[in-house]
Design an enzyme around this catalytic site. Structure first.
Site, PDB file in Angstrom:
ATOM      1  N   LYS A 253      48.879  45.259  40.102  1.00 59.00           N
ATOM      2  CA  LYS A 253      48.036  44.901  41.302  1.00 59.00           C
ATOM      3  C   LYS A 253      47.891  43.551  41.528  1.00 59.00           C
ATOM      4  O   LYS A 253      47.916  43.134  42.746  1.00 59.00           O
ATOM      5  CB  LYS A 253      46.698  45.380  40.872  1.00 59.00           C
TER       6      LYS A 253
ATOM      7  N   ARG B 157      35.704  50.103  40.567  1.00 57.42           N
ATOM      8  CA  ARG B 157      36.364  51.219  39.155  1.00 57.42           C
ATOM      9  C   ARG B 157      35.518  52.132  38.666  1.00 57.42           C
ATOM     10  O   ARG B 157      35.865  52.843  37.830  1.00 57.42           O
ATOM     11  CB  ARG B 157      36.386  49.919  38.206  1.00 57.42           C
TER      12      ARG B 157
ATOM     13  N   ARG C 140      52.970  40.791  29.534  1.00 57.66           N
ATOM     14  CA  ARG C 140      52.202  39.775  30.079  1.00 57.66           C
ATOM     15  C   ARG C 140      51.342  38.921  29.075  1.00 57.66           C
ATOM     16  O   ARG C 140      51.046  37.628  29.409  1.00 57.66           O
ATOM     17  CB  ARG C 140      51.078  40.517  30.924  1.00 57.66           C
TER      18      ARG C 140
ATOM     19  N   ARG D  15      45.529  36.143  27.662  1.00 61.47           N
ATOM     20  CA  ARG D  15      44.237  37.180  27.562  1.00 61.47           C
ATOM     21  C   ARG D  15      44.045  37.759  26.363  1.00 61.47           C
ATOM     22  O   ARG D  15      45.402  38.493  25.985  1.00 61.47           O
ATOM     23  CB  ARG D  15      44.581  38.136  28.871  1.00 61.47           C
TER      24      ARG D  15
ATOM     25  N   ARG E 168      41.744  50.436  27.325  1.00 65.55           N
ATOM     26  CA  ARG E 168      41.486  50.061  28.995  1.00 65.55           C
ATOM     27  C   ARG E 168      42.067  51.263  29.738  1.00 65.55           C
ATOM     28  O   ARG E 168      41.517  51.508  30.870  1.00 65.55           O
ATOM     29  CB  ARG E 168      42.432  48.740  29.178  1.00 65.55           C
TER      30      ARG E 168
HETATM   31  P1  AMP Z   1      41.392  43.432  34.968  1.00 69.89           P
HETATM   32  O1  AMP Z   1      41.648  41.886  35.046  1.00 69.89           O
HETATM   33  O2  AMP Z   1      41.126  44.069  36.559  1.00 69.89           O
HETATM   34  O3  AMP Z   1      42.450  44.177  34.051  1.00 69.89           O
HETATM   35  O4  AMP Z   1      39.893  43.635  34.459  1.00 69.89           O
HETATM   36  C1  AMP Z   1      39.949  42.984  32.793  1.00 69.89           C
HETATM   37  C2  AMP Z   1      38.736  43.426  32.372  1.00 69.89           C
HETATM   38  O5  AMP Z   1      37.524  43.001  33.181  1.00 69.89           O
HETATM   39  C3  AMP Z   1      38.310  45.142  32.364  1.00 69.89           C
HETATM   40  O6  AMP Z   1      38.948  45.695  31.246  1.00 69.89           O
HETATM   41  C4  AMP Z   1      36.699  45.182  32.372  1.00 69.89           C
HETATM   42  O7  AMP Z   1      36.272  45.041  31.139  1.00 69.89           O
HETATM   43  C5  AMP Z   1      36.416  44.024  33.349  1.00 69.89           C
HETATM   44  N1  AMP Z   1      36.234  44.309  34.773  1.00 69.89           N
HETATM   45  C6  AMP Z   1      37.157  43.925  35.699  1.00 69.89           C
HETATM   46  N2  AMP Z   1      36.880  44.205  36.849  1.00 69.89           N
HETATM   47  C7  AMP Z   1      35.769  45.556  36.675  1.00 69.89           C
HETATM   48  C8  AMP Z   1      35.070  46.438  37.534  1.00 69.89           C
HETATM   49  N3  AMP Z   1      35.360  46.534  38.658  1.00 69.89           N
HETATM   50  N4  AMP Z   1      34.052  46.947  36.951  1.00 69.89           N
HETATM   51  C9  AMP Z   1      33.899  46.754  35.300  1.00 69.89           C
HETATM   52  N5  AMP Z   1      34.484  45.980  34.677  1.00 69.89           N
HETATM   53  C10 AMP Z   1      35.739  45.217  35.019  1.00 69.89           C
END
Ligand code: AMP
Length: 190
Positions: free
Chosen positions: A14, A89, A128, A134, A146
């Site tokens: 994404k 989400r 990554r 991260r 996740r």
């Molecule tokens: P991402 O960078 O999108 O993979 O997000 C990393 C982490 O941030 C996720 O595993 C969640 O803990 C948190 N997170 C990101 N976006 C959301 C969302 N829309 N709702 C809830 N948690 C989020």
């Protein structure tokens, strides 16, 4: 306005594709993951709370991310459109987004859902993690969590957008350029 939800499990590409779509269609990229990591980097109270959950691979509360998206929409009133990446989400987030956009006389045009197999996701995230910095990208247990959160709480959004005739499935296999071309085909046909 061209508002797109770029959808898919962690590691499906994404972020990579968002960067290209933003440049090609002159949109604003809104990634709740990036916004949360920025809060963490600035050491805010919200960031500290979110980090605990993110490090466990679970979602942060809906109201936190909805609030962040609301401020960004307010701050970019003259945008040509938005790419939502990693948001919504949950069903509650999708409903809140529809309401926020309706209040601005606009709506989601399409959900572009990248479909990538489980093993490939884990492989990409670990790769990554070699230089993303991260902590949630390096531990296979957290990565599994996740993906489990995605399957349980996020995948039901496919049906949510299907009901609105906005769901478009894109097989996330091939080169970055090939997948980008497929995304552009869908967008250009909207
Ligand atoms: P991402 O960078 O999108 O993979 O997000 C990393 C982490 O941030 C996720 O595993 C969640 O803990 C948190 N997170 C990101 N976006 C959301 C969302 N829309 N709702 C809830 N948690 C989020």
């Amino acid at each position: 306005m061209l508002n797109l939800v770029l959808f898919g499990p962690p590691g499906c590409g994404k972020g990579t594709q968002s960067a290209r779509l933003v440049a090609a269609y002159n949109l604003i990229h809104l990634s709740t993951g990036d916004l949360l990591r920025s809060e963490i980097a600035h050491g805010t109270a919200l960031g500290l709370e979110a980090k605990k959950l993110m490090d466990q691979g679970v979602l942060v509360p809906d109201e936190v991310v909805i609030g962040m998206i609301n401020s960004k929409l307010e701050a970019n009133k003259s945008a040509k459109g938005f790419i939502f990446d990693g948001f919504p989400r949950t069903i509650a987030q999708a409903e809140a987004l529809d309401k926020l956009l309706a209040g601005k006389n606009t709506s989601i045009k399409a959900m572009l859902a990248l479909d990538v197999e489980y093993d490939e996701l884990v492989k990409r995230i670990l790769h990554r993690g070699e230089d993303s910095g991260r902590s949630d990208d390096t531990d296979p247990v957290i990565i599994g969590k996740r993906i489990e959160e995605y399957n349980k709480k996020t995948a039901p959004l496919i049906e949510y957008y299907q009901k609105q005739n906005k769901y478009h499935r894109i097989i996330g296999k091939g080169t970055i350029e090939e997948i980008f071309a497929k995304l552009c085909n869908v967008i250009d046909s909207l």
